[in-house]
Design an enzyme around this catalytic site. Structure first.
Site, PDB file in Angstrom:
ATOM      1  N   ARG A 140       0.870  -1.168   0.000  1.00  0.00           N
ATOM      2  CA  ARG A 140       0.000   0.000   0.000  1.00  0.00           C
ATOM      3  C   ARG A 140       0.915   1.229   0.000  1.00  0.00           C
ATOM      4  O   ARG A 140       1.577   1.507   1.002  1.00  0.00           O
ATOM      5  CB  ARG A 140      -0.877  -0.066   1.251  1.00  0.00           C
TER       6      ARG A 140
ATOM      7  N   HIS B 266      -3.307   4.087   5.018  1.00  0.00           N
ATOM      8  CA  HIS B 266      -4.406   3.124   5.120  1.00  0.00           C
ATOM      9  C   HIS B 266      -5.701   3.781   4.651  1.00  0.00           C
ATOM     10  O   HIS B 266      -6.413   3.266   3.800  1.00  0.00           O
ATOM     11  CB  HIS B 266      -4.545   2.646   6.572  1.00  0.00           C
TER      12      HIS B 266
ATOM     13  N   TYR C 243       4.913   5.577  10.966  1.00  0.00           N
ATOM     14  CA  TYR C 243       5.130   4.177  11.327  1.00  0.00           C
ATOM     15  C   TYR C 243       5.969   3.377  10.343  1.00  0.00           C
ATOM     16  O   TYR C 243       6.223   2.206  10.557  1.00  0.00           O
ATOM     17  CB  TYR C 243       3.797   3.470  11.595  1.00  0.00           C
TER      18      TYR C 243
END
Lengths: 402, 325
Positions: A297, A301, A310
């Protein structure tokens, strides 16, 4: 302003506030856990755009001609453009949230194109590319994210179920639907127009859910014609694969008693071949299969999170090199199956599609207030009816009855 | 007329529905060869086959989740939750998927699913086998919730629940499974699925209840009658929707209402009934609506369940308190 901006602007006396962890994350090497998918990864087109053969799967793409491949390319570009437009619409306040598919186009187009009309797809909320392949108007996908409905299409029109937000819940629906196909005698008849199968989409995070594991059990013991299509995009919001599993996800299938395969999810040919093989097997009565599309990805998200918090940027750079569109373009170009004129035409079509989506989104009417009382039950329910009447009277009591 | 137990009434009702419509299928744990732990599905797999009476894996979310898929394919699944306390693993599928899919699809989807739940205590079971969880489901829009209390209702209501195109949570009073009664199996249902029933006429107090407590209420009415107190018993039968018209008519006649159920009183069905009746019948009420229910505790060990469950004396005490105003 990021943590680093704060630190650098704090001056000499503020140096103790430098977020060393954040700096380290940005410059850290790619974690080994990301890897390249390992030796069992099924790949037919390298990141450089070179065709490679696979003993089991090359046959499934042998009948694809230049038109088909250009069609794949077109799909990839169009769904990426729709996705980019929706992301922009969210940033401009027209959508409440958007779940981007950026980077996962090949996993979705490859699998979506492997389906037959009578097959049924059960998506999560990110399968915009599969919806495209099923013929669902992209504009329909936006209603949920704009807040005008919870899904704006009849699932049976294109055999594409509504988006499901609770993680993994749809894998059970898919399995039950496949059990229904079995009971209808639409498996293993040898009639290509009759035999059907189901594909259930979910992400790597969903493999931790009970429902997904229950779906595996039900599918296995019933030998149900369902293909579990896991898009392992490496991140479940902020949680990496190593917070979900200790073994490669495709290997989980073995424990449930059906085959699992890991495919290069950024290779549209390989995804098409592997999905076609799995769907053929399911339709013919050989039962379920797990496909792990190893992908990434590229964005957040959803538009609500910030992946720079992150994951390291070097990782993203590695995956940029594996881009599904670039590699197909390289292959088409190298084999003279497409020229600049074609690529320009696809880009123009993408821009036109994006403009249509934008215009459609902006002109999407808010639902009528009273409509929230519709479609709760098939039969009338006294409480809903009483509250509808009460709300209607209240609404009408304002001047102009707005 | 035949004399049936509640369990047999449901069994015969399931059989009738399966004969009438080959899309009706049963799903659950141990419902095949064993016939269910309460034998409610006894003999059905033998007669209808394993594809229509499905012994499922031991996974309740899986039962309901796959039933959703089967319903989307045109089937009418009837799911058995083996015990009330075992429905919780399926809670998400029921409240987030089953209840909401029709609204989510703007009416394109129908989910004619029946979720059968043996409910309540009084059978000396270990924990998680005696829960009364009807309020969770009655609170969830998109679901219908009904509770049978006698063999005739067991026989007809299960068929009516299967016939409706909406999802229905169907409660079966497990401690009454072996209660017998007359059933006219070839006739027609006397009431609609959502109608309340005046189970006994009376003048001084209305006693409203449902499911396993109906028998207690009728016994209380009998005992009270011997003391000259006339209790009208209303079996609500349907918890969502609630047939408030039938209940309000009774309360307007008697002027007093006691609601009793096994579930904890706090935010239970009795709270809704009390609020609604207070709004509707304020000028007819001679006393506040009172509740006699389970205490607000986890269901206790079975040696204490007789103290936890409302019994004849506690119900009569409630009636006396209502009459004291």
């Amino acid at each position: 302003m990021s943590d680093i901006d704060v630190a650098s602007s704090a001056g000499a006396e503020g140096t103790e506030h430098i977020d060393e962890a954040a700096v380290a994350a940005l410059t850290a090497p790619v974690p080994e856990t990301i890897g390249d998918g390992g030796p069992e990864l099924v790949q037919l087109l390298t990141p450089e755009g070179e065709r490679v053969d696979h003993p089991d799967y090359s046959a499934y793409v042998a009948d694809l001609d230049a038109d088909d491949l250009r069609g794949f390319y077109r799909d990839l570009v169009l769904v990426r453009r729709v996705d980019a437009e929706a992301t922009a619409l969210q940033r401009q306040g027209e959508l409440g949230i958007w779940a981007s598919l950026l980077g996962q186009e090949a996993a979705q187009v490859g699998s979506g194109r492997a389906l037959r009309p009578q097959d049924y797809a059960f998506p999560t909320y990110r399968e915009h590319g599969v919806a495209w392949c099923r013929g669902v108007n992209p504009l329909n996908l936006l209603g949920l994210f704009r807040g005008v409905n919870h899904g704006g299409w009849d699932p049976d029109e294109k055999n594409f179920h509504l988006y499901t937000i609770v993680i993994g819940a749809q894998t059970l629906h898919a399995t039950g639907y496949a059990m229904g196909i079995q009971r209808d005698g639409a498996v293993g008849t040898g009639d290509a127009d009759r035999d059907a199968a189901v594909v259930a989409y979910f992400g790597d995070g969903a493999t931790s859910q009970g429902d997904v594991n229950e779906a595996f059990v039900y599918a296995a013991v019933n030998n149900a014609p369902v293909v579990f299509f896991c898009q392992n995009n490496q991140w479940a919001i902020s949680e990496p694969n190593d917070r979900q599993t200790r073994i490669p996800l495709y290997q989980r299938a073995r424990g449930f008693g059906f085959p699992g395969v890991r495919v290069d999810g950024n290779d549209v040919l390989a995804v098409y071949a592997v999905t076609k093989a799995a769907m053929d097997a399911a339709r013919s009565g050989q039962g379920p299969m797990l496909i792990e599309a190893f992908t990434y990805r590229m964005g957040a998200h959803t538009t609500s999170d910030d992946p720079t918090k992150y994951r390291v940027s070097a990782e993203v750079e590695v995956w940029k090199h594996r881009d599904p569109i670039a590699r197909l373009k390289a292959y088409l170009t190298a084999h003279a199956m497409a020229d600049t004129e074609f690529f320009d035409a696809v880009d123009r079509e993408a821009d036109e599609l994006a403009a249509t989506v934008r215009e459609g989104c902006l002109s999407m009417p808010d639902p009528e207030p009273l409509s929230m009382f519709d479609h709760i039950y098939v039969e009338k329910h006294p409480v809903v009816e009483a509250e509808r009447a009460e709300f209607a009277a209240y609404h009408a009591s304002f001047e102009g009855g707005h | 007329m035949s004399t049936l137990t509640i369990a047999k009434g449901i069994n015969n009702g399931l059989r009738r529905s399966m004969e009438r419509d080959d899309k009706v299928i049963l799903m659950g744990e141990d419902i095949g060869k064993l016939g269910g732990v309460f034998r409610v599905t006894d003999g059905l797999q033998k007669d209808f086959g394993e594809d229509r009476v499905i012994d499922t894996p031991l996974a309740e979310s899986g039962i309901i989740g796959t039933a959703v898929g089967l319903a989307l394919r045109g089937y009418r699944p009837v799911c058995e939750m083996q015990f009330d306390g075992f429905v919780y693993p399926a809670f998400d599928q029921i409240v987030s998927q089953v209840a909401k899919m029709r609204a989510r699809s703007l009416g394109a989807v129908k989910l004619p699913i029946v979720i059968r739940i043996p409910v309540g205590g009084g059978i000396g079971a270990v924990e998680h086998h005696s829960e009364s969880n009807e309020a969770y489901f009655a609170h969830t829009a998109g679901l219908r919730v009904v509770a049978c209390a006698n063999p005739e209702d067991a026989y007809w209501m299960i068929q009516q629940a299967i016939e409706t195109d909406d999802p229905v949570v169907f409660y079966e009073p497990k401690r009454r499974y072996w209660d017998k009664g007359e059933v006219d199996e070839d006739g027609a249902p006397r009431l609609g699925l959502y109608d309340a029933r005046v189970a006994r006429e009376g003048e001084h107090v209305t006693l409203a209840t449902y499911g396993p407590m109906v028998r207690v209420a009728l016994e209380a009415a009998q005992a009270a009658a011997e003391e000259g107190k006339s209790i009208e018993v209303v079996d609500l039968r349907s918890l969502s929707p609630l047939d408030m018209d039938t209940l309000a008519a009774s309360v307007e006649k008697t002027g007093r209402l006691v609601v009793t159920h096994e579930a904890s009183t706090f935010l239970g069905m009795g709270a809704e009934v009390a609020a609604e009746i207070t709004q509707r019948c304020f000028y007819h009420l001679e006393a506040p609506v009172l509740r006699v229910g389970g205490y607000n505790l986890p269901y206790p060990p079975s040696k204490l369940e007789e103290d936890f469950l409302p019994d004849l004396d506690r119900v009569l005490d409630g009636v006396d308190r209502a009459l004291a105003y």
